[in-house]
Design a protein around this motif. Structure first.
Motif, PDB file in Angstrom:
ATOM      1  N   VAL A 334       0.823  -1.213   0.000  1.00 27.24           N
ATOM      2  CA  VAL A 334       0.000   0.000   0.000  1.00 27.24           C
ATOM      3  C   VAL A 334       0.857   1.264   0.000  1.00 27.24           C
ATOM      4  N   PHE A 410      -7.435   2.724   1.840  1.00 21.86           N
ATOM      5  CA  PHE A 410      -8.132   1.676   1.099  1.00 21.86           C
ATOM      6  C   PHE A 410      -9.350   2.198   0.341  1.00 21.86           C
ATOM      7  N   THR A 414      -7.270   7.114  -1.780  1.00 21.16           N
ATOM      8  CA  THR A 414      -5.908   6.592  -1.705  1.00 21.16           C
ATOM      9  C   THR A 414      -5.178   6.724  -3.033  1.00 21.16           C
TER      10      THR A 414
END
Length: 741
Positions: A334, A410, A414
């Motif tokens: 991420v 998420f 993002t």
């Protein structure tokens, strides 16, 4: 004279004292026989605190506890020390050095004397609050410590206030004393807690309805001259705080490293330096370990918020810390999908830590009652995700095997937030527009059309970091906008790029359609798509649709990357009506012909009186046949036998008649389409003879749209001729006229 009398009285009093016997004086001023002995003597007399007495003497507290004061002492008995010796692998109390002795004694001492029944009550600034406390401040504090920071030896002291950016994070004279926690029946009952709230932290201890950390009170309320003794079954060393626990536990070293490198600084403090030098006689400078002002609290602050002096009695901090493996996975998948670690903006680290912070004590049975510092619910399963739970000196610690699934990491937000190509959009999302809160809402589905920095700059938008202001310069020349206007302009453009899509309505853009942008509660403008191209009203004017360059799916929707903006129109809706009417055989011709010759139309700029740029409207245009019917019905001037219109009446009554007819066919403040978003009564531009608003009834469903007039007759849109874009406006063609009479 007054002075002489005072002197005489004083002299007489001295004579009286001299004449009194020593016994009488002692009887009056001596220590009452009924007064209990001080704490030290009480412990000595009880006979089962021999080990504690040795440590009190080693720590230099015999004189203090043997005389005056006002303490509560959580006094471990000899049985508790026997267990402690076994745990520490030592034979007797003589193996405990003076430093450790000081820690045990000072951490056992609570400021002020409390009976057991008082410990669950909170000493607030406005009075005692029953059953609202589970902690008390002790006499122990860490003070100054020597550490090596980035290879440099330094004298460090912790923050004793939270860093707000506007108030001091270090107050001279406050030693940052540690707290001790206890778990008492009345407090648990009042707060709706149960024995599992204790057992979760102390699985090897039994909940007795009055525990002090892992032990219990064996005998309560041993009264002494200088306080109260509570006999406890456990020897307790001072607990570490959240900052220290992270430092000492390698399972969370990666989490701590991110915090230390990006959200911690060491700041020279003169008052702390002066105190240290006076106390030690050494010449070192003292640095305060300071946590970033963007955080809700400092992990090394032993005090609570200090909104009231004793608020640490009734609340504490909570930190969730992901272990190294789970955090590394999150970083790889991420955080660093588009960035390198040293490129990540500081706000990313702030948000990551805030996602794991709660300004409050999160009890195990109450997980669902708390939000983190990002105002999100806690997304941990306490039974499967929490592997380590500790009560610490300034709060609760939960070690987890997962990262908080924060909205910011998420969601469609993002895609911009964690990609350096979209810093301008991210800046606007974050600067108080509320856009971040909208598109990061993990519980709502959105489609986000995202322009890169390169696209925004090519179209005239930029941000001046030196002046902290937005800029807009028309790309084809013209006057640059002010900072405020530039921001408002970009806000409107990017709001066009946010589309609620609860059913994934825009997952396939290969066909064509129309949809409303903006939040569900605050409508934006309508945009269209056609064969993987999207556009708004301004794109139609400029004939420059936005192409889809790619997309990314997130938990709450899809982000499309676009090569152009969804531009708003800067021309009057009258221009769009004129263009619609000018096409050969246009069904808009009759209505527009009345409009352009009416008293509410200005051919300079094609402006309609009452229709302002930037305001929402819906223009409902009866087709040519419907206009003929309106003439026959006498609502418009013309031949009411043949229905031949009179587009430019000269009679003032007929001019007003035309103006009222047109106003009744323009909805004010609402943009209505056949998507079911708006139904019910909507005001029009028309006012009655008493200057009251006149309404139409809108009936909208997915795929259909009709309007009901004051005569309860309806008109329905002609779909293939409707949903025409204009400035915050849709223009529809309908199959009937609407009567305002």
């Amino acid at each position: 004279m007054k002075k002489k009398i005072q002197q005489l009285l004083a002299f007489s009093f001295l004579i009286l004292l001299a004449s009194c016997s020593k016994d009488a004086y002692d009887d009056y001023y001596g220590r009452p026989d009924t007064l209990e002995p001080p704490i030290y003597q009480q412990l000595e007399a009880r006979g089962n605190f021999k080990n504690l007495l040795v440590l009190i003497e080693k720590a230099g507290y015999k004189d203090i506890l043997g005389k005056a004061g006002y303490w509560t002492m959580m006094a471990p008995n000899d049985e508790a020390f026997t267990k402690y010796f076994q745990e520490q692998g030592i034979t007797d109390v003589n193996k405990i050095d003076a430093e450790t002795a000081g820690k045990i004694v000072r951490y056992a001492l609570i400021y002020n004397a409390f009976r057991a029944e008082q410990l669950s009550d909170y000493q607030s600034g406005t009075g005692w609050i029953p059953d609202n406390a589970f902690r008390r401040r002790t006499a122990f504090y860490d003070g100054f410590q020597k550490k090596t920071i980035n290879g440099k030896p330094m004298v460090i002291v912790g923050s004793n206030r939270n860093n707000t950016g506007s108030t001091s994070y270090y107050v001279s004279g406050d030693n940052n004393n540690k707290y001790i926690s206890y778990f008492e029946k009345e407090y648990f009952t009042a707060q709706g807690l149960n024995s599992n709230d204790y057992k979760f932290f102390f699985p090897n201890s039994t909940y007795t309805e009055f525990n002090v950390l892992g032990g219990t009170i064996k005998e309560a309320d041993i009264i002494a001259e200088n306080g109260v003794i509570q006999e406890v079954s456990q020897v307790s060393l001072p607990l570490v705080n959240l900052d220290q626990y992270l430092e000492n536990n390698s399972n969370y070293s990666l989490f701590r490293e991110l915090i230390q490198k990006n959200l911690v600084s060491y700041t020279f403090n003169q008052s702390a330096t002066t105190t240290y030098r006076n106390y030690t006689g050494k010449a070192d400078d003292v640095y305060v370990k300071v946590y970033d002002a963007g955080l809700p609290y400092s992990l090394n602050n032993e005090n609570f918020l200090k909104q009231m002096d004793n608020d640490g009695q009734n609340d504490a901090y909570t930190l969730f810390a992901p272990d190294n493996a789970s955090l590394q996975k999150f970083i790889d998948e991420v955080l660093l999908k588009n960035f390198k670690m040293d490129q990540l903006p500081k706000y990313v680290f702030q948000d990551l830590l805030k996602a794991h912070m709660v300004t409050g004590a999160v009890w195990p049975s109450k997980f669902g009652s708390y939000n983190n510092a990002l105002d999100e619910d806690l997304r941990f399963n306490i039974n499967t995700d929490v592997k380590d739970a500790k009560v610490l000196s300034n709060g609760f610690f939960y070690g987890t095997n997962k990262v908080q699934a924060s909205n910011l990491f998420f969601s469609v937000y993002t895609s911009a937030y964690l990609d350096p190509k979209f810093t301008l959009a991210t800046r606007l999302f974050n600067d108080g527009t509320s856009y971040r809160e909208i598109i990061s809402n993990i519980n709502q589905k959105y489609t986000l059309f995202l322009p890169s920095d390169a696209v925004l700059r090519s179209l005239g938008y930029d941000y001046n970091t030196a002046r902290s202001e937005w800029m807009y310069t028309p790309p084809n020349g013209g006057t640059a906008s002010s900072a405020i206007d530039s921001r408002l302009r970009l806000m409107r453009v990017l709001y066009n790029c946010i589309v609620p899509t609860p059913e994934g309505e825009l997952n396939n853009l290969s066909g064509s359609g129309i949809i409303r942008s903006g939040d569900m509660d605050i409508p934006g403008e309508y945009i269209k798509w056609n064969n993987n191209r999207v556009y708004a009203a301004g794109n139609e004017v400029k004939e420059n649709m936005a192409n889809i360059l790619g997309y990314e799916d997130q938990q709450n929707g899809r982000t499309y990357y676009i090569d152009n903006l969804l531009e708003f129109s800067e021309e009057s809706p009258g221009v769009d009506l004129k263009n619609l009417a000018s096409a050969p055989g246009s069904e808009y011709f009759n209505f527009y012909s009345y409009l352009k010759n009416s008293i509410i139309y200005n051919t300079v700029g094609d402006k309609i009186t009452g229709v302002d740029l930037g305001t929402a409207y819906t223009i409902i245009v009866p087709n040519n046949a419907a206009i003929v019917k309106a003439v026959k019905a006498g609502l418009l001037p013309g031949d009411n036998i043949t229905g031949a219109p009179t587009f430019a009446p000269t009679d003032s009554f007929k001019q007003d008649q035309v103006a009222d007819f047109i106003r009744y066919h323009i909805l004010a403040t609402k943009t209505v389409s056949n998507d079911g978003q708006i139904t019910g009564q909507v005001e029009t531009l028309l006012k009655d003879g008493r200057d009251e608003k006149v309404y139409l009834t809108v009936v909208s469903d997915k795929g259909s749209l009709s309007f009901i007039d004051k005569k309860s007759e309806s008109a329905t849109i002609i779909p293939n001729k409707s949903n025409n874009l204009a400035d915050r406006t849709l223009i529809h063609l309908i199959d009937n006229y609407l009567s305002y009479k």
